[in-house]
Design a protein around this motif. Structure first.
Motif, mmCIF file in Angstrom:
data_model
loop_
_atom_site.group_PDB
_atom_site.id
_atom_site.type_symbol
_atom_site.label_atom_id
_atom_site.label_comp_id
_atom_site.label_asym_id
_atom_site.label_seq_id
_atom_site.Cartn_x
_atom_site.Cartn_y
_atom_site.Cartn_z
ATOM 1 N N GLY A 47 6.562 -60.861 54.868
ATOM 2 C CA GLY A 47 7.467 -60.650 53.741
ATOM 3 C C GLY A 47 8.714 -59.862 54.059
ATOM 4 O O GLY A 47 9.266 -59.182 53.197
ATOM 5 N N LEU A 48 9.209 -59.988 55.302
ATOM 6 C CA LEU A 48 10.387 -59.220 55.711
ATOM 7 C C LEU A 48 11.533 -60.115 56.187
ATOM 8 O O LEU A 48 12.461 -59.633 56.836
ATOM 9 C CB LEU A 48 10.018 -58.233 56.826
ATOM 10 C CG LEU A 48 9.081 -57.096 56.440
ATOM 11 C CD1 LEU A 48 8.679 -56.300 57.678
ATOM 12 C CD2 LEU A 48 9.740 -56.167 55.412
ATOM 13 N N ALA A 49 11.493 -61.386 55.828
ATOM 14 C CA ALA A 49 12.532 -62.309 56.291
ATOM 15 C C ALA A 49 13.920 -61.885 55.831
ATOM 16 O O ALA A 49 14.913 -62.088 56.540
ATOM 17 C CB ALA A 49 12.221 -63.731 55.807
ATOM 18 N N ALA A 50 14.007 -61.276 54.653
ATOM 19 C CA ALA A 50 15.307 -60.858 54.121
ATOM 20 C C ALA A 50 15.788 -59.541 54.717
ATOM 21 O O ALA A 50 16.911 -59.110 54.428
ATOM 22 C CB ALA A 50 15.229 -60.740 52.606
ATOM 23 N N ARG A 51 14.958 -58.896 55.550
ATOM 24 C CA ARG A 51 15.295 -57.581 56.101
ATOM 25 C C ARG A 51 15.519 -57.633 57.607
ATOM 26 O O ARG A 51 15.525 -56.596 58.280
ATOM 27 C CB ARG A 51 14.176 -56.593 55.781
ATOM 28 C CG ARG A 51 13.845 -56.464 54.310
ATOM 29 C CD ARG A 51 14.971 -55.792 53.547
ATOM 30 N NE ARG A 51 14.900 -54.347 53.668
ATOM 31 C CZ ARG A 51 15.938 -53.528 53.506
ATOM 32 N NH1 ARG A 51 17.134 -54.037 53.246
ATOM 33 N NH2 ARG A 51 15.790 -52.228 53.594
ATOM 34 N N THR A 52 15.768 -58.811 58.132
ATOM 35 C CA THR A 52 15.911 -59.005 59.576
ATOM 36 C C THR A 52 16.913 -58.048 60.207
ATOM 37 O O THR A 52 16.668 -57.481 61.276
ATOM 38 C CB THR A 52 16.351 -60.459 59.867
ATOM 39 O OG1 THR A 52 15.345 -61.346 59.393
ATOM 40 C CG2 THR A 52 16.550 -60.673 61.351
ATOM 41 N N ASP A 53 18.056 -57.846 59.557
ATOM 42 C CA ASP A 53 19.133 -57.035 60.140
ATOM 43 C C ASP A 53 19.096 -55.576 59.684
ATOM 44 O O ASP A 53 19.994 -54.797 60.043
ATOM 45 C CB ASP A 53 20.490 -57.647 59.789
ATOM 46 C CG ASP A 53 20.694 -59.021 60.420
ATOM 47 O OD1 ASP A 53 20.130 -59.254 61.508
ATOM 48 O OD2 ASP A 53 21.400 -59.856 59.825
ATOM 49 N N ALA A 54 18.106 -55.202 58.906
ATOM 50 C CA ALA A 54 18.030 -53.816 58.427
ATOM 51 C C ALA A 54 17.667 -52.875 59.573
ATOM 52 O O ALA A 54 16.944 -53.245 60.506
ATOM 53 C CB ALA A 54 16.984 -53.706 57.323
ATOM 54 N N LEU A 55 18.173 -51.659 59.496
ATOM 55 C CA LEU A 55 17.802 -50.624 60.465
ATOM 56 C C LEU A 55 16.588 -49.865 59.930
ATOM 57 O O LEU A 55 16.406 -49.741 58.710
ATOM 58 C CB LEU A 55 18.967 -49.668 60.691
ATOM 59 C CG LEU A 55 20.220 -50.284 61.343
ATOM 60 C CD1 LEU A 55 21.346 -49.250 61.399
ATOM 61 C CD2 LEU A 55 19.903 -50.812 62.738
#
Length: 225
Positions: free
Chosen positions: A125-133
């Motif tokens: 469930g982290l596909a939308a957070r790929t570029d998050a630090l």
């Protein structure tokens, strides 16, 4: 998969674990319980080779871990995914890069693994957070990222140290569902936790065995609490 026979561990003159015997068969699901400071983390570290027993015999995948050299131990550890309690990440790397670190360390081509990485991030469930630090992630996101990183190499065994300790009940259930799914895929799972309610809730989904550390020894509590 992993077998401990009369294993003991002492540190600084004090005995932390004594006469521990247990086998984690392929595809099994175990919970490890006990009060804080009882030795749950120590036992997990023994299972993945971060610590060496001071007594007894510990085998993983048919190999005595005492006899392995550094390179052999590194290869063995690739077959064991570990979800650490503290969930440490490299803050300057994006989330996807943090999850892919085991691939980089093992020398695998991350470009050819990109599809698997994308699929794994969707699964947790982290596909939308790929570029998050990492500093931008919530506690639940960090725990799911830690699980993704632990299984990116498709290990045979997954060890999780209090994976739900810092999240609310709803997120605890979501994390446990992911671990149950891994077990249904044939992975051996061992989870250290003090949350008996979580164990009871999980028992309805998968056949479990409960192990309890008390007075430095391991008690086989079966599936009942």
């Amino acid at each position: 998969m992993i077998e401990l026979e009369n294993v003991g561990y002492s540190y600084g003159g004090g005995e932390l674990l004594s006469d521990v015997s247990v086998t984690l068969p392929p595809g099994s699901f175990h919970f490890l319980t006990g009060p804080s400071g009882s030795g749950k983390t120590t036992l997990l570290k023994l299972c993945y080779g971060a610590l060496v027993p001071t007594a007894g015999r510990l085998c993983a995948f048919g190999k005595d871990m005492r006899t392995l050299d550094r390179d052999q131990m590194a290869l063995l550890r690739r077959r064991i995914g570990v979800v650490h309690q503290d969930c440490q990440f490299l803050d300057h790397l994006k989330l996807a890069e943090n999850i892919a670190l085991p691939l980089v360390v093992s020398g695998r081509d991350t470009a050819t693994e990109a599809g698997n990485l994308d699929e794994l991030m969707q699964w947790v469930g982290l596909a939308a957070r790929t570029d998050a630090l990492p500093p931008e992630l919530s506690g639940g996101e960090r725990q799911r990222a830690a699980l993704a990183r632990a299984v990116i190499m498709s290990p045979d065994v997954v060890l999780a140290d209090e994976p739900t300790g810092n999240v609310d009940w709803e997120m605890s259930q979501r994390l446990m569902q992911l671990l149950v799914e891994l077990n249904r895929m044939g992975k051996t799972v061992l989870i250290a936790t003090h949350d008996l309610g979580l164990i009871r809730a999980t028992k309805s989904q998968v056949q479990t065995r409960v192990l309890r550390i008390s007075n430095r020894r391991l008690q086989h509590a079966g599936a009942d609490l």
